[in-house]
Motif scaffolding. Structure first.
Motif, PDB file in Angstrom:
ATOM      1  N   GLY A   1       0.771  -1.234   0.000  1.00  0.00           N
ATOM      2  CA  GLY A   1       0.000   0.000   0.000  1.00  0.00           C
ATOM      3  C   GLY A   1       0.800   1.282   0.000  1.00  0.00           C
ATOM      4  N   ASP A   2       2.097   1.227   0.260  1.00  0.00           N
ATOM      5  CA  ASP A   2       2.917   2.441   0.214  1.00  0.00           C
ATOM      6  C   ASP A   2       3.875   2.320  -0.975  1.00  0.00           C
ATOM      7  OD1 ASP A   2       4.559   4.781   1.201  1.00  0.00           O
ATOM      8  OD2 ASP A   2       3.227   4.527   2.909  1.00  0.00           O
ATOM      9  N   ASP A   3       4.873   3.189  -1.064  1.00  0.00           N
ATOM     10  CA  ASP A   3       5.841   3.068  -2.153  1.00  0.00           C
ATOM     11  C   ASP A   3       6.677   1.801  -2.027  1.00  0.00           C
ATOM     12  OD1 ASP A   3       5.365   6.176  -1.906  1.00  0.00           O
ATOM     13  OD2 ASP A   3       6.132   5.812  -3.919  1.00  0.00           O
ATOM     14  N   GLY A   4       6.834   1.314  -0.833  1.00  0.00           N
ATOM     15  CA  GLY A   4       7.590   0.095  -0.603  1.00  0.00           C
ATOM     16  C   GLY A   4       7.162  -0.524   0.707  1.00  0.00           C
ATOM     17  N   ALA A   5       7.668  -1.736   0.972  1.00  0.00           N
ATOM     18  CA  ALA A   5       7.401  -2.399   2.241  1.00  0.00           C
ATOM     19  C   ALA A   5       8.513  -2.056   3.222  1.00  0.00           C
ATOM     20  CB  ALA A   5       7.350  -3.904   2.037  1.00  0.00           C
TER      21      ALA A   5
ATOM     22  N   MET B   1      11.652  -2.522   0.700  1.00  0.00           N
ATOM     23  CA  MET B   1      11.672  -3.481  -0.405  1.00  0.00           C
ATOM     24  C   MET B   1      10.644  -3.027  -1.433  1.00  0.00           C
ATOM     25  SD  MET B   1      11.256  -7.527   0.419  1.00  0.00           S
ATOM     26  CE  MET B   1      10.871  -8.764  -0.819  1.00  0.00           C
ATOM     27  N   VAL B   2      11.075  -2.863  -2.674  1.00  0.00           N
ATOM     28  CA  VAL B   2      10.196  -2.334  -3.730  1.00  0.00           C
ATOM     29  C   VAL B   2      10.348  -3.151  -5.006  1.00  0.00           C
ATOM     30  CG1 VAL B   2      10.449   0.006  -2.782  1.00  0.00           C
ATOM     31  CG2 VAL B   2      11.917  -0.720  -4.661  1.00  0.00           C
TER      32      VAL B   2
END
Lengths: 321, 321
Positions: free
Chosen positions: A27-31, B43-44
């Motif tokens: 849900g965000d730019d990354g975890a 992480m992305v």
């Protein structure tokens, strides 16, 4: 335009396992992840492309399972326990029922291993799935391909050749072996400090053993008589074709590993003493490591070459098999 | 068949940065990584597909750069410093000169940020590139989309709309903005403990600000007069079209973030005192957060709606723009 926001949200949010090392998931730019102390991380990625790795029109549930399973198999080959995954999904169009089935196949397997899906990306284009998975392995103990030594026993889990047959065969058992490979996670973990080298069988036994021995700077001899073959494969294809598929067929996702003979003797005793539930897949010795680089084969104690076994290619190409 | 063994080995092995948190890089079933203590991991993943994210025949050097840059931009949006990446590359055929250029574009950027390429997968199929990147952010301090509060200033780095124009424009500056986006890594790190919310602008300002405010449970007002527009964009497209592209065009990969007004005052002073080299991208206030959900716009102090600005879609679809 398909957006990661819409799709990943609808089908995947909060659906995989919850873990306390996930600070922020989808849900965000990354975890945001908080790795546990005392472990190294193992990081793997594999892509499945329609027409290359699965047939057009294949079951989306199976595609979801396989896309994760082939990555978990790489984790198993390093002795790692699955923790997190990212999913990059490219779809020609939005198809809700397809997505629902795909997500179900993916998430069923994720839950089984306590893995959290922490993010992803959805894009428009020809159907393909790339998964990245990360797992934990105890500090400094990750399994590698490069540790095989002369005289080590070469071992393989389960049976070989089933998946290659299953791709073109209507036999339920064989097609399940292609559609629903089982990552050998528990086995991989049990090989820590035990196996001298390990990898998974994805491209076919000869191709993969070739990589393992090359990485270790050694060679190997495979005893054809000892290849583990399922009764289903033998029944459908006969002994000679079953052996060919076991040697050259890919996608079984069994583990291929080596250990010194004395340790193999010891390990057999330990495994027998443990409950069957801990270690429910058979392990078969199929040869040994030797100093002479390259691969050799024997049948009934005599050397035999690929041509005599009817092998024209050692590689594996699904749609020309 | 293209094998990860052959391709990744030839063009990528040992070519990215070396790092002491990489125990084992390209060449095994997975990478073995040893995360530094005191940090969370971000992480992305992002995919670029031919025909969706870049034109058929686009420069492979640019595709290599962009595939990594769009992921680093996601790391920047969380305030993270890049560490490791995996590359999943799907190619219709082996093309050595294409691969060499692609690898060069990817690795040039990787080296710039000290990022190690630790593994990957190459498969055969329609051209697409999926990258997964992992970075470090100090423990518990990762930036999120969800922290914007009423009265916060809305800020954006650089200029907007250039990349959307650059896709269809022969102007060198604008096409470079599409082909070679700059991930705002240093800016992202400088926003730790400063920005209340942050994300990157990949789908267009209105679409992305809509996501940021939705995640924060607030709304925002954008002052159209204050949108940062490059002289090249203004020169090629004129003011009205430049504003439309700034609001709806994607792929600029600038950072969009918020902070309380008092902190913005303070931050401007600190930034001016620092050298320009530390912070070489301009930051522009473009509006403020308010309690009423949704987005509003003003021009010359008066409310204005999308239709009056000639906006028919708020989303962004490259090949219909």
């Amino acid at each position: 335009m398909l957006g990661e926001f819409d799709l990943i949200d609808r089908y995947f949010r909060d659906a995989a396992a919850h873990r306390d090392d996930v600070v922020l998931g989808v849900g965000d730019d990354g975890a945001l992840l908080r790795p546990k102390a005392g472990f190294d991380l193992v990081m793997v990625t594999d892509t499945l492309v329609e027409g290359t790795h699965f047939k057009s029109g294949a079951s989306p549930h199976s595609i979801g399972h396989r896309a994760l399973a082939v990555n978990l198999s790489d984790l198993a080959a390093m002795g790692a326990k699955p923790a997190w995954a990212l999913l990059a999904l490219t779809l020609p169009a939005t198809d809700e029922s397809w997505l629902k089935e795909f997500a179900s196949g993916f998430l069923d397997l994720a839950r089984q291993y306590g893995l959290a899906l922490v993010g992803g990306d959805t894009t428009r284009g020809p159907l393909s799935v790339t998964v990245q998975a990360i797992g934990y392995v105890p500090y400094g103990r990750g399994l590698r391909r490069s540790g095989a030594r002369v005289d080590d026993v070469v071992l393989v889990s389960g049976t070989l050749g089933d998946a290659a047959a299953g791709l073109h065969d209507s036999n339920d058992y064989l097609s399940q072996r292609f559609d629903y490979p089982t990552p050998r996670i528990a086995l991989g973990e049990s090989l820590l400090d035990v196996a001298s080298a390990a990898m998974d069988v994805s491209d076919g036994l000869l191709a993969d053993l070739g990589k393992l021995t090359a990485a270790s700077g050694v060679g190997a001899t495979v005893t054809i008589d000892s290849l583990p073959l399922s009764k289903e494969l033998l029944g459908e294809r006969g002994r000679d074709e079953a052996r060919r598929l076991a040697l050259t067929g890919g996608d079984d996702y069994e583990l291929l590993f080596t250990m010194p003979p004395a340790r193999w003797e010891q390990w057999q005793r330990i495994s027998t003493e443990r409950s069957v539930a801990d270690q429910s897949v058979a392990i078969t010795p199929i040869g040994h490591i030797d100093a002479h680089q390259g691969l050799r084969m024997t049948l009934a104690g005599q050397p035999i070459d690929r041509t005599a076994l009817g092998i024209v290619r050692s590689g594996w190409d699904h749609f020309k098999a």
